[in-house]
Scaffold this active site. Structure first.
Site, PDB file in Angstrom:
ATOM      1  N   VAL A   1       6.796  -0.179  12.592  1.00 51.45           N
ATOM      2  CA  VAL A   1       7.013  -1.534  13.552  1.00 51.45           C
ATOM      3  C   VAL A   1       7.209  -2.620  12.798  1.00 51.45           C
ATOM      4  O   VAL A   1       6.772  -3.083  11.880  1.00 51.45           O
ATOM      5  CB  VAL A   1       5.724  -1.632  14.505  1.00 51.45           C
ATOM      6  CG1 VAL A   1       5.901  -2.687  15.400  1.00 51.45           C
ATOM      7  CG2 VAL A   1       5.565  -0.328  15.332  1.00 51.45           C
TER       8      VAL A   1
ATOM      9  N   ASN B   1      18.070 -12.932  24.783  1.00 54.96           N
ATOM     10  CA  ASN B   1      18.967 -12.668  23.688  1.00 54.96           C
ATOM     11  C   ASN B   1      19.861 -11.646  24.067  1.00 54.96           C
ATOM     12  O   ASN B   1      21.014 -11.610  23.476  1.00 54.96           O
ATOM     13  CB  ASN B   1      18.085 -11.757  22.630  1.00 54.96           C
ATOM     14  CG  ASN B   1      17.318 -12.584  21.804  1.00 54.96           C
ATOM     15  OD1 ASN B   1      18.006 -13.380  20.834  1.00 54.96           O
ATOM     16  ND2 ASN B   1      16.009 -12.901  22.044  1.00 54.96           N
TER      17      ASN B   1
ATOM     18  N   ALA C   1      17.107 -20.336  17.733  1.00 54.98           N
ATOM     19  CA  ALA C   1      17.458 -19.989  16.431  1.00 54.98           C
ATOM     20  C   ALA C   1      17.957 -18.269  16.798  1.00 54.98           C
ATOM     21  O   ALA C   1      19.034 -17.714  16.146  1.00 54.98           O
ATOM     22  CB  ALA C   1      16.606 -19.890  15.529  1.00 54.98           C
ATOM     23  N   GLU C   2      17.140 -17.464  17.692  1.00 51.78           N
ATOM     24  CA  GLU C   2      17.387 -16.128  17.882  1.00 51.78           C
ATOM     25  C   GLU C   2      18.852 -15.981  18.602  1.00 51.78           C
ATOM     26  O   GLU C   2      19.505 -15.035  18.087  1.00 51.78           O
ATOM     27  CB  GLU C   2      16.489 -15.561  18.877  1.00 51.78           C
ATOM     28  CG  GLU C   2      15.128 -15.632  18.193  1.00 51.78           C
ATOM     29  CD  GLU C   2      14.074 -14.651  19.267  1.00 51.78           C
ATOM     30  OE1 GLU C   2      14.269 -13.794  19.941  1.00 51.78           O
ATOM     31  OE2 GLU C   2      13.006 -15.225  19.172  1.00 51.78           O
TER      32      GLU C   2
ATOM     33  N   HIS D   1      13.132 -10.023  15.999  1.00 52.85           N
ATOM     34  CA  HIS D   1      11.784 -10.178  15.773  1.00 52.85           C
ATOM     35  C   HIS D   1      11.276 -11.603  15.677  1.00 52.85           C
ATOM     36  O   HIS D   1      11.955 -12.534  14.743  1.00 52.85           O
ATOM     37  CB  HIS D   1      11.218  -9.246  14.539  1.00 52.85           C
ATOM     38  CG  HIS D   1       9.626  -9.692  14.684  1.00 52.85           C
ATOM     39  ND1 HIS D   1       8.937  -9.047  15.564  1.00 52.85           N
ATOM     40  CD2 HIS D   1       8.871 -10.398  13.748  1.00 52.85           C
ATOM     41  CE1 HIS D   1       7.526  -9.142  15.365  1.00 52.85           C
ATOM     42  NE2 HIS D   1       7.536  -9.979  14.341  1.00 52.85           N
TER      43      HIS D   1
ATOM     44  N   GLY E   1      15.586 -11.043  28.927  1.00 54.95           N
ATOM     45  CA  GLY E   1      16.665 -10.751  28.499  1.00 54.95           C
ATOM     46  C   GLY E   1      17.502 -11.758  28.182  1.00 54.95           C
ATOM     47  O   GLY E   1      18.995 -12.002  28.032  1.00 54.95           O
TER      48      GLY E   1
HETATM   49  C1  GRF Z   1      12.246 -12.529  21.587  1.00 58.68           C
HETATM   50  O1  GRF Z   1      11.430 -13.481  21.192  1.00 58.68           O
HETATM   51  C2  GRF Z   1      12.463 -11.559  20.773  1.00 58.68           C
HETATM   52  O2  GRF Z   1      12.521 -11.878  19.497  1.00 58.68           O
HETATM   53  C3  GRF Z   1      11.221 -10.690  20.918  1.00 58.68           C
HETATM   54  O3  GRF Z   1      10.953 -10.813  22.325  1.00 58.68           O
HETATM   55  C4  GRF Z   1      11.578 -11.746  22.903  1.00 58.68           C
HETATM   56  C5  GRF Z   1      12.423 -11.269  23.976  1.00 58.68           C
HETATM   57  O4  GRF Z   1      13.070 -12.490  24.625  1.00 58.68           O
HETATM   58  N1  GRF Z   1      11.476  -9.504  20.346  1.00 58.68           N
HETATM   59  P1  GRF Z   1      14.372 -12.109  25.626  1.00 58.68           P
HETATM   60  O5  GRF Z   1      13.917 -10.810  26.463  1.00 58.68           O
HETATM   61  O6  GRF Z   1      15.463 -11.792  24.707  1.00 58.68           O
HETATM   62  O7  GRF Z   1      14.441 -13.499  26.486  1.00 58.68           O
END
Ligand code: GRF
Length: 219
Positions: free
Chosen positions: A146, A16, A175-176, A111, A14
């Protein structure tokens, strides 16, 4: 404008989710994180959400016999919490077309690749194997296929000599954490429109990622 009620769906650590929670602390952020929902009771992100005083729920995928039954339970939980927007953040379940269609344009995913390149799993290993020099991440609206759907925002990072899937994943993850909150704010404050299945941004946020990324880097 009232803040939009958001649920974040997770399966694991988690990070993100944490970035979205952090961004939503700002009083002028157009969304509030009203619920963190996991499909497994041991998802680490649940603890972090609880520490932050955010409501959590578990809809255990193991306790539902079919995808349809799981997605119906998910839908009921989201609706009873008054959720308006759903963010998938490392949610490791393929959702049924019925669920995706019911939440059309209110369901967002991140993603770890520059879609449409490298859908599916192990995107960083795939990027290294393909020899691409630039990789990145994508926030998009979810469609039934997907890792498809209108792209809201992307960020690019260089692939460096000697990168492993882990070192590359770390660079992409940074970056995410930057773009997911920006992309959610654009959906929450209605500053995007979908035209011919492409996202049009009426009022781009002030903080935009660098305009050009060239890799390999010289200098
Ligand atoms: C991230 O790289 C996201 O893009 C992918 O799964 C990973 C999840 O990481 N869908 P987190 O649980 O948010 O740390």
């Amino acid at each position: 404008m009232a803040r939009r009620k958001v649920a974040i769906l997770i399966s694991g650590r988690g990070s993100n989710m944490a970035a979205l929670i952090e961004a939503a602390r700002a009083t002028d952020y157009p969304a509030e994180i009203a619920l963190v929902l996991a499909n497994r009771p041991d998802a680490q992100g649940l603890d972090r959400a609880r520490e932050d005083g955010i409501g959590t729920a578990v809809v255990n995928s193991r306790e539902h016999k079919s995808r349809e039954a799981f997605d119906a339970a998910l839908d009921t939980t989201l609706k009873s919490a008054g959720i308006e927007l759903v963010c998938l953040a490392g949610f490791m379940r393929v959702l049924t077309a019925d669920f995706v269609n019911a939440w059309r344009d209110r369901l967002i995913n991140i993603h770890p690749s520059l879609l449409p390149l490298f859908p599916g799993l192990e995107t960083h290993a795939k990027a290294i194997a393909a020899g691409v020099k630039i990789h990145g991440c994508t926030v998009h609206l979810v469609r039934a296929e997907v890792d498809s759907g209108p792209i809201i925002m992307q960020a690019a990072v260089p692939v460096l000599l000697g990168d492993t899937p882990d070192t590359l994943a770390e660079r992409v993850l940074t970056a995410e954490h930057r773009i997911y909150p920006l992309a959610l704010s654009m959906v929450a404050d209605d500053s995007i429109r979908i035209v011919d299945e492409r996202v049009v941004v009426d009022d781009p946020p002030q903080e935009t990622p660098a305009q050009t990324v060239i890799s390999p880097l010289f200098g």
